[in-house]
Scaffold this motif. Structure first.
Motif, PDB file in Angstrom:
ATOM      1  N   ILE A   1      -5.605   1.645 -13.213  1.00 14.56           N
ATOM      2  CA  ILE A   1      -4.411   2.599 -12.179  1.00 14.56           C
ATOM      3  C   ILE A   1      -4.264   3.676 -10.962  1.00 14.56           C
ATOM      4  O   ILE A   1      -5.986   3.905 -11.381  1.00 14.56           O
ATOM      5  N   LYS A   2      -4.089   2.827  -9.806  1.00  7.72           N
ATOM      6  CA  LYS A   2      -4.308   3.633  -8.894  1.00  7.72           C
ATOM      7  C   LYS A   2      -2.659   4.021  -8.125  1.00  7.72           C
ATOM      8  O   LYS A   2      -2.084   3.226  -8.310  1.00  7.72           O
ATOM      9  N   LYS A   3      -2.968   5.129  -7.829  1.00  3.60           N
ATOM     10  CA  LYS A   3      -1.185   6.122  -7.533  1.00  3.60           C
ATOM     11  C   LYS A   3      -1.540   7.318  -6.503  1.00  3.60           C
ATOM     12  O   LYS A   3      -2.757   7.863  -5.857  1.00  3.60           O
ATOM     13  N   TYR A   4      -0.827   6.935  -5.547  1.00  6.45           N
ATOM     14  CA  TYR A   4      -0.523   7.674  -4.536  1.00  6.45           C
ATOM     15  C   TYR A   4       0.433   8.397  -4.587  1.00  6.45           C
ATOM     16  O   TYR A   4       1.964   8.153  -3.989  1.00  6.45           O
ATOM     17  N   GLY A   5       0.189   9.921  -5.160  1.00  3.29           N
ATOM     18  CA  GLY A   5       1.692  10.499  -5.290  1.00  3.29           C
ATOM     19  C   GLY A   5       2.784   9.897  -6.213  1.00  3.29           C
ATOM     20  O   GLY A   5       2.087  10.393  -7.568  1.00  3.29           O
ATOM     21  N   ASP A   6       3.664   9.398  -5.483  1.00  3.39           N
ATOM     22  CA  ASP A   6       4.801   9.292  -6.820  1.00  3.39           C
ATOM     23  C   ASP A   6       4.785   7.114  -6.632  1.00  3.39           C
ATOM     24  O   ASP A   6       5.572   6.962  -7.710  1.00  3.39           O
ATOM     25  N   VAL A   7       3.778   6.533  -5.699  1.00  6.85           N
ATOM     26  CA  VAL A   7       4.102   5.740  -5.431  1.00  6.85           C
ATOM     27  C   VAL A   7       2.484   4.960  -6.912  1.00  6.85           C
ATOM     28  O   VAL A   7       1.279   5.818  -6.323  1.00  6.85           O
ATOM     29  N   THR A   8       2.772   4.308  -7.032  1.00  7.13           N
ATOM     30  CA  THR A   8       1.825   3.682  -8.205  1.00  7.13           C
ATOM     31  C   THR A   8       1.670   2.455  -7.713  1.00  7.13           C
ATOM     32  O   THR A   8       2.328   0.701  -7.725  1.00  7.13           O
TER      33      THR A   8
END
Length: 364
Positions: A12-19
């Motif tokens: 899993i990789k998230k940038y803030g609220d974006v997955t």
């Protein structure tokens, strides 16, 4: 999930609220080439960068030969992974000769000069640039510059090769030639490779296995033949090739075949696929254009038929595309492909036949 040489587990990789990557798990056997294929923003390059050590996962891990290289708490530095990466921009230094571009990494690692000369010349011969070592990148074509980038990636004899859209900046013919060269080179060296692309043709041509991604998730994984012939969804079918799609209703699901009804009331038989279809269930029937045969009946094979009228014909050299309108289905259009010569014209009536085994049923 089977254990492989390179294993990605629940990544899993998230940038803030974006997955960007959402629960990706897969295993790659040693010496195989696996391609990530999908539209822009599907998570394929982000996954590749996590494998390379250029990104830290939010959760999950990446391991090679049983050794964890990346998880949410610890990331082994890229230079410690014995991996090499080729970028879509080539990233060759214009002020250095071909020889110096390829040998730069070895120089930084303080290899002996004689060893650098030997390795660089071997790498250049490998990619067909043995006579170009004294030239500068501005004196090379795009394809030759890409070969320089490939030689630089191979010169350190990496365990894993990572290719991020390596051919996207080349013209169509050169791109086609280079994909075959990369595949032949990978097989000869037996190097484990991940290839990121948005081109279905490239993925089909170079891969042992293809992973189709969308919205950060894996939709389907399999050999090129499996992905093309038996797509799990209409998205996969449309993304890797051309597929005609018809809305159908399940009439009967038997052990050997599934009977469906088209919108015009005609019955079609599909080979049983183990998907547990129920009578009355709605589905989509997918048919590849090359699997529709004109006006031919072969006992025991082309049991299905579709009456239609030709609306348009497109000749493209080795392929003739017929765009047809099936009888009794006002909103439906489909494509049929055959080899030359052109046999029908706009307005002609015809019958298309197709086999049970060429029918793919999917749920949406």
């Amino acid at each position: 999930m089977d254990k492989g040489y390179l294993t990605i587990t629940n990544l899993i990789k998230k940038y803030g609220d974006v997955t960007a990557v959402n629960g990706v798990s897969l295993a790659i056997e040693k010496g195989k080439l696996l391609s990530f294929l999908g539209p822009s923003g599907c998570g394929k390059t982000t996954t590749l960068r996590i494998v390379a050590g250029l990104e830290t996962p939010t959760a999950g891990n990446v391991s090679v030969d049983g050794n964890v290289l990346s998880d949410e708490k610890h990331v082994v530095l890229p230079e410690k992974r014995n991996m090499s990466m080729v970028f879509q921009s080539y990233a060759v230094w214009p002020h250095m000769t071909v020889f110096d571009n390829v040998g730069y990494g070895l120089k930084i690692k303080k290899y002996a000069k004689s060893d650098i000369v030997k390795r660089v010349r071997e790498a250049l011969e490998l990619v067909g640039l043995g006579e170009y070592e004294k030239r500068f990148p501005t004196q090379l074509s795009g394809g030759q510059q890409q070969r320089v980038a490939l030689a630089r990636a191979l010169v350190s004899e990496p365990d894993i090769l990572l290719l991020d859209e390596p051919l996207c900046n080349l013209d169509a013919k050169l791109r086609e030639n280079m994909r075959f060269e990369i595949r032949a080179l990978q097989k000869r060296l037996g190097i484990t490779t991940i290839y990121v692309t948005h081109s279905q043709d490239e993925a089909l041509a170079v891969s042992d296995e293809i992973v189709i991604m969308r919205d950060g998730k894996i939709l389907q994984k399999g050999s090129p033949e499996e992905i093309y012939a038996r797509p799990d969804s209409s998205f996969v079918a449309d993304f890797i090739g051309v597929a005609n799609r018809f809305e159908v209703k399940i009439v009967e699901a038997g052990k050997e075949k599934t009977t469906v009804r088209l919108a015009n009331g005609e019955t079609v038989f599909a080979a049983a696929d183990g998907k547990g279809w129920k009578e009355g269930e709605e589905a989509y029937l997918l048919l590849r254009p090359e699997n529709l045969i004109f006006n031919q009946r072969e006992e025991g094979r082309y049991v299905n038929s579709l009456s239609a009228a030709v609306e348009n014909v497109s000749f493209t050299g080795s392929i003739v595309n017929y765009f047809i309108k099936p009888k009794g289905m006002e909103e439906s259009r489909c494509r049929v492909q055959s080899t030359p010569p052109v046999r029908f014209a706009a307005g002609d009536a015809l019958v298309c036949r197709f086999a049970e085994t060429d029918c793919v049923l999917v749920r949406e």
